[in-house]
Design a protein around this motif. Structure first.
Motif, PDB file in Angstrom:
ATOM      1  N   ALA A  41       0.712  -1.161   0.062  1.00 43.56           N
ATOM      2  CA  ALA A  41       0.103  -0.181  -0.123  1.00 43.56           C
ATOM      3  C   ALA A  41       0.933   1.313   0.157  1.00 43.56           C
ATOM      4  CB  ALA A  41      -1.067   0.046   1.281  1.00 43.56           C
ATOM      5  N   LEU A  42       1.996   1.240   0.722  1.00 41.02           N
ATOM      6  CA  LEU A  42       2.898   2.432   0.790  1.00 41.02           C
ATOM      7  C   LEU A  42       3.543   2.546  -0.520  1.00 41.02           C
ATOM      8  CD1 LEU A  42       4.351   2.018   4.341  1.00 41.02           C
ATOM      9  CD2 LEU A  42       3.058   3.899   3.553  1.00 41.02           C
ATOM     10  N   VAL A  43       3.832   1.555  -1.182  1.00 41.75           N
ATOM     11  CA  VAL A  43       4.353   1.638  -2.534  1.00 41.75           C
ATOM     12  C   VAL A  43       3.703   2.244  -3.497  1.00 41.75           C
ATOM     13  CG1 VAL A  43       5.512   0.257  -4.495  1.00 41.75           C
ATOM     14  CG2 VAL A  43       6.327  -0.058  -2.307  1.00 41.75           C
ATOM     15  N   GLY A  44       2.202   1.692  -3.390  1.00 43.68           N
ATOM     16  CA  GLY A  44       1.283   2.238  -4.340  1.00 43.68           C
ATOM     17  C   GLY A  44       1.113   3.863  -4.059  1.00 43.68           C
ATOM     18  N   VAL A  79      13.217   0.574  -9.973  1.00 45.90           N
ATOM     19  CA  VAL A  79      13.639  -0.716  -9.752  1.00 45.90           C
ATOM     20  C   VAL A  79      12.810  -1.330  -8.575  1.00 45.90           C
ATOM     21  CG1 VAL A  79      15.453  -2.119  -8.465  1.00 45.90           C
ATOM     22  CG2 VAL A  79      16.256  -0.135 -10.070  1.00 45.90           C
ATOM     23  N   VAL A  80      12.090  -0.374  -7.773  1.00 44.84           N
ATOM     24  CA  VAL A  80      11.059  -0.918  -6.956  1.00 44.84           C
ATOM     25  C   VAL A  80       9.977  -1.679  -7.597  1.00 44.84           C
ATOM     26  CG1 VAL A  80       9.357  -0.526  -5.123  1.00 44.84           C
ATOM     27  CG2 VAL A  80      11.742   0.563  -4.884  1.00 44.84           C
ATOM     28  N   LEU A  81       9.376  -1.146  -8.757  1.00 43.27           N
ATOM     29  CA  LEU A  81       8.353  -1.329  -9.348  1.00 43.27           C
ATOM     30  C   LEU A  81       8.553  -2.329 -10.404  1.00 43.27           C
ATOM     31  CD1 LEU A  81       6.705   2.349 -10.066  1.00 43.27           C
ATOM     32  CD2 LEU A  81       6.041   0.505  -8.653  1.00 43.27           C
ATOM     33  N   ARG A  86       7.328  -7.396  -7.499  1.00 43.31           N
ATOM     34  CA  ARG A  86       7.151  -9.009  -7.901  1.00 43.31           C
ATOM     35  C   ARG A  86       7.589  -9.857  -6.792  1.00 43.31           C
ATOM     36  NH1 ARG A  86      10.221  -9.172 -12.114  1.00 43.31           N
ATOM     37  NH2 ARG A  86      11.793 -10.247 -11.435  1.00 43.31           N
ATOM     38  N   ARG A  87       8.814  -9.512  -6.108  1.00 41.93           N
ATOM     39  CA  ARG A  87       9.417 -10.270  -5.108  1.00 41.93           C
ATOM     40  C   ARG A  87       8.550 -10.080  -3.893  1.00 41.93           C
ATOM     41  NH1 ARG A  87      13.991 -12.692  -5.463  1.00 41.93           N
ATOM     42  NH2 ARG A  87      15.277 -12.294  -7.387  1.00 41.93           N
ATOM     43  N   LEU A  88       8.154  -8.645  -3.597  1.00 36.43           N
ATOM     44  CA  LEU A  88       7.041  -8.500  -2.375  1.00 36.43           C
ATOM     45  C   LEU A  88       5.851  -9.449  -2.610  1.00 36.43           C
ATOM     46  CD1 LEU A  88       6.593  -6.998   0.116  1.00 36.43           C
ATOM     47  CD2 LEU A  88       5.705  -5.021  -1.283  1.00 36.43           C
ATOM     48  N   SER A  89       5.316  -9.327  -3.618  1.00 40.13           N
ATOM     49  CA  SER A  89       4.001 -10.096  -4.032  1.00 40.13           C
ATOM     50  C   SER A  89       4.253 -11.709  -3.544  1.00 40.13           C
ATOM     51  CB  SER A  89       3.791  -9.957  -5.558  1.00 40.13           C
ATOM     52  OG  SER A  89       2.664 -10.821  -5.675  1.00 40.13           O
ATOM     53  N   SER A 120      14.305  -4.201   0.031  1.00 35.50           N
ATOM     54  CA  SER A 120      14.633  -3.222   1.035  1.00 35.50           C
ATOM     55  C   SER A 120      15.470  -2.168   0.374  1.00 35.50           C
ATOM     56  CB  SER A 120      15.154  -3.810   2.280  1.00 35.50           C
ATOM     57  OG  SER A 120      16.321  -4.514   1.912  1.00 35.50           O
ATOM     58  N   ALA A 121      16.533  -2.629  -0.385  1.00 40.47           N
ATOM     59  CA  ALA A 121      17.431  -1.459  -0.703  1.00 40.47           C
ATOM     60  C   ALA A 121      16.908  -0.585  -1.562  1.00 40.47           C
ATOM     61  CB  ALA A 121      18.637  -2.366  -1.305  1.00 40.47           C
ATOM     62  N   PRO A 122      16.163  -0.654  -2.704  1.00 41.03           N
ATOM     63  CA  PRO A 122      15.670   0.073  -3.430  1.00 41.03           C
ATOM     64  C   PRO A 122      14.569   1.118  -2.933  1.00 41.03           C
ATOM     65  CG  PRO A 122      15.501  -1.994  -4.679  1.00 41.03           C
ATOM     66  CD  PRO A 122      15.895  -2.063  -3.382  1.00 41.03           C
ATOM     67  N   LEU A 123      13.885   0.537  -2.072  1.00 43.10           N
ATOM     68  CA  LEU A 123      12.845   1.312  -1.222  1.00 43.10           C
ATOM     69  C   LEU A 123      13.618   2.185  -0.344  1.00 43.10           C
ATOM     70  CD1 LEU A 123      10.313  -1.479  -0.126  1.00 43.10           C
ATOM     71  CD2 LEU A 123       9.964   0.479  -1.524  1.00 43.10           C
ATOM     72  N   GLN A 124      14.538   1.707   0.300  1.00 46.79           N
ATOM     73  CA  GLN A 124      15.513   2.777   1.122  1.00 46.79           C
ATOM     74  C   GLN A 124      16.400   3.892   0.486  1.00 46.79           C
ATOM     75  OE1 GLN A 124      17.675   0.063   3.401  1.00 46.79           O
ATOM     76  NE2 GLN A 124      15.857  -0.536   4.794  1.00 46.79           N
TER      77      GLN A 124
END
Length: 198
Positions: A41-44, A79-81, A86-89, A120-124
Motif C-alpha cells: 500500500a505504501l509503494v502504491g 527498480v522497486v516497481l 514482484r518479489r514482495l508479491s 529493501s534496498a531500492p525502497l530505502q
C-alpha cells in the motif's frame, strides 16, 4: 507546494523502506503478511504521488521545481516497481499460505525471501533520494548538483554522503540476505544426513 509534494514523497518512501527493513523479522506468518500488505500500500501511495507531481506542477502558476526534484528518486523507484514489487508479491502470497494458523512460525525460505536486497534496498534508496530532492524543491539548489548558494564544496560533500549511504544500504541488505539464505538449505542437509545421503 513543491516542498509539500516532495516531502510527502520522501515520507512515504522512507516509511516503506523502514517497514521493508523489518519485514524479515516478523514473528509469525500472519504478521509478515500484514506487513507485506502495508508495504504494498505504501509503494502504491508513493507511486501515486510520483504521478501527481507533474499534474500539480502543471496546474500551479510559475515554474515548479518539484518535477526536477522527483527525478532524483525516480530511478530507484523504477527498480522497486520492476523487481521489488514482484518479489514482495511472492512474499505476501507465501506468508498467506501459512497465515491460516495465527501462530505459525515464518519458514526460513520465506524469511530469506523477505530479506532479499531487491525488496529493501531500492525502497530505502528511493526514500533517501527523495530527501536529497527536498533542497531542490525548496529552492535552495538552482540546478540539481550544480549551483548551491553555500558553495560547490557543499555539493561535493552531499554527493559523497549520498554515495556512501547508498553503498551502506546495499551492502547491509546483501549481508543480511546472505546470513539468512543458508538457513533455507539447513533442513534439507539434516534430512540428507538422517537418510544417509552424502
Amino acid at each position: 507546494m513543491d516542498v509539500i509534494l516532495i516531502g510527502l514523497l520522501a515520507a512515504l518512501w522512507l516509511a516503506a523502506g523502514l517497514l521493508a527493513d523489518g519485514l524479515p523479522s516478523a514473528g509469525t506468518a500472519l504478521l509478515m503478511r500484514r506487513r507485506a500488505r502495508l508495504l504494498a500500500a505504501l509503494v502504491g501511495a508513493g507511486t501515486a504521488v510520483f504521478a501527481a507531481v507533474p499534474v500539480v506542477a502543471g496546474l500551479m502558476p510559475g515554474v515548479s521545481a518539484a518535477p526536477a526534484a522527483a527525478l532524483l528518486p525516480a530511478v530507484p523507484a523504477l527498480v522497486v516497481l520492476t523487481a521489488g514489487v514482484r518479489r514482495l508479491s511472492r512474499v505476501r502470497h507465501g506468508a498467506g499460505a501459512f497465515a491460516t494458523a495465527p501462530l505459525a512460525p515464518v519458514p526460513p525460505g520465506l524469511r530469506a525471501a523477505a530479506a532479499h536486497p531487491l525488496i529493501s534496498a531500492p525502497l530505502q534508496i528511493t526514500g533517501l533520494a527523495a530527501v536529497v530532492g527536498l533542497p531542490l524543491a525548496a529552492g535552495l539548489v538552482d540546478r540539481p548538483g550544480l549551483d548551491v548558494p553555500a558553495g560547490s564544496g557543499f555539493t561535493a560533500a552531499a554527493i559523497a554522503l549520498v554515495a556512501v549511504a547508498v553503498a551502506v544500504i546495499g551492502i547491509r541488505a546483501a549481508l543480511r540476505h546472505g546470513r539468512l539464505a543458508p538457513l533455507v538449505m539447513a533442513p534439507l542437509d539434516r534430512a540428507r544426513i538422517r537418510a544417509g545421503v552424502r
